[in-house]
Scaffold this motif. Sequence first.
Motif, mmCIF file in Angstrom:
data_model
loop_
_atom_site.group_PDB
_atom_site.id
_atom_site.type_symbol
_atom_site.label_atom_id
_atom_site.label_comp_id
_atom_site.label_asym_id
_atom_site.label_seq_id
_atom_site.Cartn_x
_atom_site.Cartn_y
_atom_site.Cartn_z
ATOM 1 N N ASP A 27 0.824 -1.213 0.000
ATOM 2 C CA ASP A 27 0.000 0.000 0.000
ATOM 3 C C ASP A 27 0.856 1.259 0.000
ATOM 4 O OD1 ASP A 27 -2.185 -1.637 0.024
ATOM 5 O OD2 ASP A 27 -2.819 -1.142 2.069
ATOM 6 N N GLU A 28 1.985 1.221 0.702
ATOM 7 C CA GLU A 28 2.850 2.399 0.774
ATOM 8 C C GLU A 28 3.277 2.863 -0.616
ATOM 9 O OE1 GLU A 28 3.130 -0.272 2.610
ATOM 10 O OE2 GLU A 28 3.153 0.365 4.728
ATOM 11 N N THR A 29 3.480 1.895 -1.521
ATOM 12 C CA THR A 29 3.900 2.235 -2.881
ATOM 13 C C THR A 29 2.791 2.971 -3.619
ATOM 14 O OG1 THR A 29 5.356 0.294 -2.961
ATOM 15 C CG2 THR A 29 4.744 1.301 -5.064
ATOM 16 N N TYR A 30 1.554 2.508 -3.466
ATOM 17 C CA TYR A 30 0.425 3.196 -4.097
ATOM 18 C C TYR A 30 0.314 4.639 -3.598
ATOM 19 C CZ TYR A 30 -1.501 -1.105 -6.120
ATOM 20 O OH TYR A 30 -1.693 -2.256 -6.873
ATOM 21 N N TYR A 31 0.435 4.833 -2.293
ATOM 22 C CA TYR A 31 0.325 6.186 -1.737
ATOM 23 C C TYR A 31 1.492 7.066 -2.182
ATOM 24 C CZ TYR A 31 -3.653 4.987 1.206
ATOM 25 O OH TYR A 31 -4.909 4.627 1.643
ATOM 26 N N ARG A 32 2.671 6.462 -2.301
ATOM 27 C CA ARG A 32 3.831 7.245 -2.758
ATOM 28 C C ARG A 32 3.617 7.734 -4.187
ATOM 29 N NH1 ARG A 32 7.676 5.866 -6.008
ATOM 30 N NH2 ARG A 32 7.338 3.621 -5.767
ATOM 31 N N ILE A 33 3.147 6.854 -5.057
ATOM 32 C CA ILE A 33 2.924 7.239 -6.457
ATOM 33 C C ILE A 33 1.828 8.297 -6.548
ATOM 34 C CG2 ILE A 33 2.183 6.421 -8.726
ATOM 35 C CD1 ILE A 33 3.387 3.664 -7.917
ATOM 36 N N LEU A 34 0.758 8.118 -5.779
ATOM 37 C CA LEU A 34 -0.329 9.096 -5.787
ATOM 38 C C LEU A 34 0.164 10.458 -5.308
ATOM 39 C CD1 LEU A 34 -3.293 9.905 -6.087
ATOM 40 C CD2 LEU A 34 -3.682 9.033 -3.762
ATOM 41 N N THR A 35 0.952 10.456 -4.235
ATOM 42 C CA THR A 35 1.473 11.718 -3.694
ATOM 43 C C THR A 35 2.401 12.398 -4.686
ATOM 44 O OG1 THR A 35 1.256 11.062 -1.375
ATOM 45 C CG2 THR A 35 2.925 12.713 -1.876
ATOM 46 N N THR A 163 -0.060 9.071 3.004
ATOM 47 C CA THR A 163 0.644 7.838 3.334
ATOM 48 C C THR A 163 -0.334 6.884 4.008
ATOM 49 O OG1 THR A 163 1.299 8.518 5.580
ATOM 50 C CG2 THR A 163 2.739 9.194 3.758
ATOM 51 N N THR A 164 0.148 5.695 4.309
ATOM 52 C CA THR A 164 -0.701 4.737 5.024
ATOM 53 C C THR A 164 -0.960 5.190 6.455
ATOM 54 O OG1 THR A 164 1.283 3.456 5.572
ATOM 55 C CG2 THR A 164 0.010 2.751 3.650
ATOM 56 N N GLU A 165 -0.088 6.074 6.979
ATOM 57 C CA GLU A 165 -0.230 6.530 8.362
ATOM 58 C C GLU A 165 -0.953 7.863 8.482
ATOM 59 O OE1 GLU A 165 2.873 5.706 7.159
ATOM 60 O OE2 GLU A 165 2.910 3.670 7.999
ATOM 61 N N ALA A 166 -0.887 8.705 7.450
ATOM 62 C CA ALA A 166 -1.427 10.060 7.576
ATOM 63 C C ALA A 166 -2.085 10.511 6.278
ATOM 64 C CB ALA A 166 -0.310 11.040 7.949
ATOM 65 N N HIS A 167 -3.215 11.186 6.432
ATOM 66 C CA HIS A 167 -3.935 11.844 5.328
ATOM 67 C C HIS A 167 -4.443 10.865 4.267
ATOM 68 C CE1 HIS A 167 -2.558 15.478 7.202
ATOM 69 N NE2 HIS A 167 -1.289 15.177 6.986
ATOM 70 N N HIS A 168 -4.486 9.566 4.593
ATOM 71 C CA HIS A 168 -4.987 8.607 3.615
ATOM 72 C C HIS A 168 -6.499 8.738 3.431
ATOM 73 C CE1 HIS A 168 -4.649 6.728 7.607
ATOM 74 N NE2 HIS A 168 -5.830 6.218 7.346
ATOM 75 N N ASN A 169 -7.170 9.366 4.391
ATOM 76 C CA ASN A 169 -8.601 9.589 4.247
ATOM 77 C C ASN A 169 -8.923 10.999 3.758
ATOM 78 O OD1 ASN A 169 -9.668 7.038 4.916
ATOM 79 N ND2 ASN A 169 -9.320 7.426 7.098
ATOM 80 N N ASP A 170 -7.887 11.756 3.374
ATOM 81 C CA ASP A 170 -8.118 13.055 2.732
ATOM 82 C C ASP A 170 -8.603 12.825 1.308
ATOM 83 O OD1 ASP A 170 -7.157 14.130 5.035
ATOM 84 O OD2 ASP A 170 -5.384 15.070 4.144
ATOM 85 N N ASN A 171 -9.387 13.754 0.815
ATOM 86 C CA ASN A 171 -9.826 13.673 -0.574
ATOM 87 C C ASN A 171 -8.666 14.000 -1.515
ATOM 88 O OD1 ASN A 171 -12.376 13.098 0.328
ATOM 89 N ND2 ASN A 171 -13.226 15.119 -0.116
ATOM 90 N N ILE A 172 -8.678 13.380 -2.676
ATOM 91 C CA ILE A 172 -7.693 13.715 -3.706
ATOM 92 C C ILE A 172 -7.981 15.122 -4.206
ATOM 93 C CG2 ILE A 172 -6.841 13.110 -6.008
ATOM 94 C CD1 ILE A 172 -7.500 10.203 -5.339
ATOM 95 N N LYS A 173 -6.959 15.952 -4.271
ATOM 96 C CA LYS A 173 -7.119 17.379 -4.573
ATOM 97 C C LYS A 173 -7.014 17.655 -6.075
ATOM 98 C CE LYS A 173 -7.521 18.330 -0.200
ATOM 99 N NZ LYS A 173 -8.849 18.682 0.344
ATOM 100 N N LEU A 174 -7.896 17.029 -6.830
ATOM 101 C CA LEU A 174 -7.987 17.238 -8.272
ATOM 102 C C LEU A 174 -9.459 17.363 -8.654
ATOM 103 C CD1 LEU A 174 -5.413 14.578 -9.559
ATOM 104 C CD2 LEU A 174 -5.097 17.063 -9.520
ATOM 105 N N PRO A 175 -9.745 17.993 -9.799
ATOM 106 C CA PRO A 175 -11.142 18.016 -10.250
ATOM 107 C C PRO A 175 -11.643 16.591 -10.455
ATOM 108 C CG PRO A 175 -9.789 19.555 -11.532
ATOM 109 C CD PRO A 175 -8.849 18.723 -10.714
ATOM 110 N N PRO A 176 -12.880 16.300 -10.099
ATOM 111 C CA PRO A 176 -13.374 14.918 -10.213
ATOM 112 C C PRO A 176 -13.308 14.366 -11.626
ATOM 113 C CG PRO A 176 -15.168 16.467 -9.745
ATOM 114 C CD PRO A 176 -13.898 17.211 -9.538
ATOM 115 N N GLU A 177 -13.433 15.251 -12.639
ATOM 116 C CA GLU A 177 -13.394 14.771 -14.015
ATOM 117 C C GLU A 177 -11.990 14.402 -14.478
ATOM 118 O OE1 GLU A 177 -13.748 19.360 -14.403
ATOM 119 O OE2 GLU A 177 -14.187 17.766 -12.957
ATOM 120 N N TRP A 178 -10.984 14.652 -13.616
ATOM 121 C CA TRP A 178 -9.610 14.345 -13.993
ATOM 122 C C TRP A 178 -8.987 13.251 -13.124
ATOM 123 C CZ3 TRP A 178 -7.457 15.619 -18.411
ATOM 124 C CH2 TRP A 178 -7.997 16.697 -19.138
#
Length: 227
Positions: A27-35, A163-178
Motif C-alpha cells: 500500500d505504501e507504494t500506491y500512496y507514494r505514487i499518488l502523492t 501515506t498509510t499513516e497520515a492523510h490517507h482519508n483526505d480527498n484527492i485534490k484534483l477536479p473529479p473529471e480528472w
Amino acid sequence: MFDSGIKASAFINEIKNEVDTAPDIADETYYRILTETEQLLYSEIIQEMTCFAKELDNSVSIPAIDPNHNPVYDYEQFRLSEITPIEGADNVRFEDIYAVYYDSSEARTRLKRTTPVSGVLFPDTYWKYDDDLFIHPGHWHEAAVESKGQIEVFYFVRPQPKTTEAHHNDNIKLPPEWLSLPAAKLRGEVYKLVNEDTAAAKWLNDYNVLLEQFKQYMTARDPKIGV
C-alpha cells in the motif's frame, strides 16, 4: 485547492482491485505514487498561489561606506516554518516560492532570488539558507535607527502527502473529471514494478496524453491579467 470528493484510500483500493499483479504491491507504494503525481501536478501545472505577510524588524546590520553619513544596510530573516499552510496544504518549501515583496516606508519592492553569497552583497534580493528565508531589502537608514518593514511571500500550494499513516482519508485534490489522470499513472507504475511492460506502457501512454490535455484545461483557466 481542487477537491474530487473521493478519499485517497477508497481510490487506491479501487485501483488495487483492478490491477492484477503478482507479487502484490505494498500500500505504501500506491500512496507514494499518488502523492508524487498530485504534488507534481500542483507544482508544475496547477500552480495555485497564495500569500503570507508578516511585519519584520531589522535583525542584522551590514556596515556600508557613505562619505556623508553613517548608514547601514539591513537584511532580514525568518523561518519558512512560520508560514501557516492553508487547510489541506503541505508545509511551505523555498522551492514553492513564486515572488517576495518587501514593503517599507521608503518603497514597495519585488525582490530577486539569488544565492547566499550574492544576497549579502546585492540589495533587493532574497535567498535560502537552511530553513530560513533571508532578505536584503536594500534601503538605507541612519545607523542606530530601527527600520521596520513587511514581507509578502507569494507561493504555490501543494496538498499534504498521503501515506498509510497520515492523510490517507483526505480527498484527492484534483477536479473529479480528472481522476483518470492519477489512475493511469498508478496503473502504469504498478505494472512497471512487476515487469508487465506492455500493460505499463499502455497506461503510462494514457497518462502522458491525459497530462497534455490537463495542461490545456488549466491554461484555458489561467488569469488573463497578471505577472
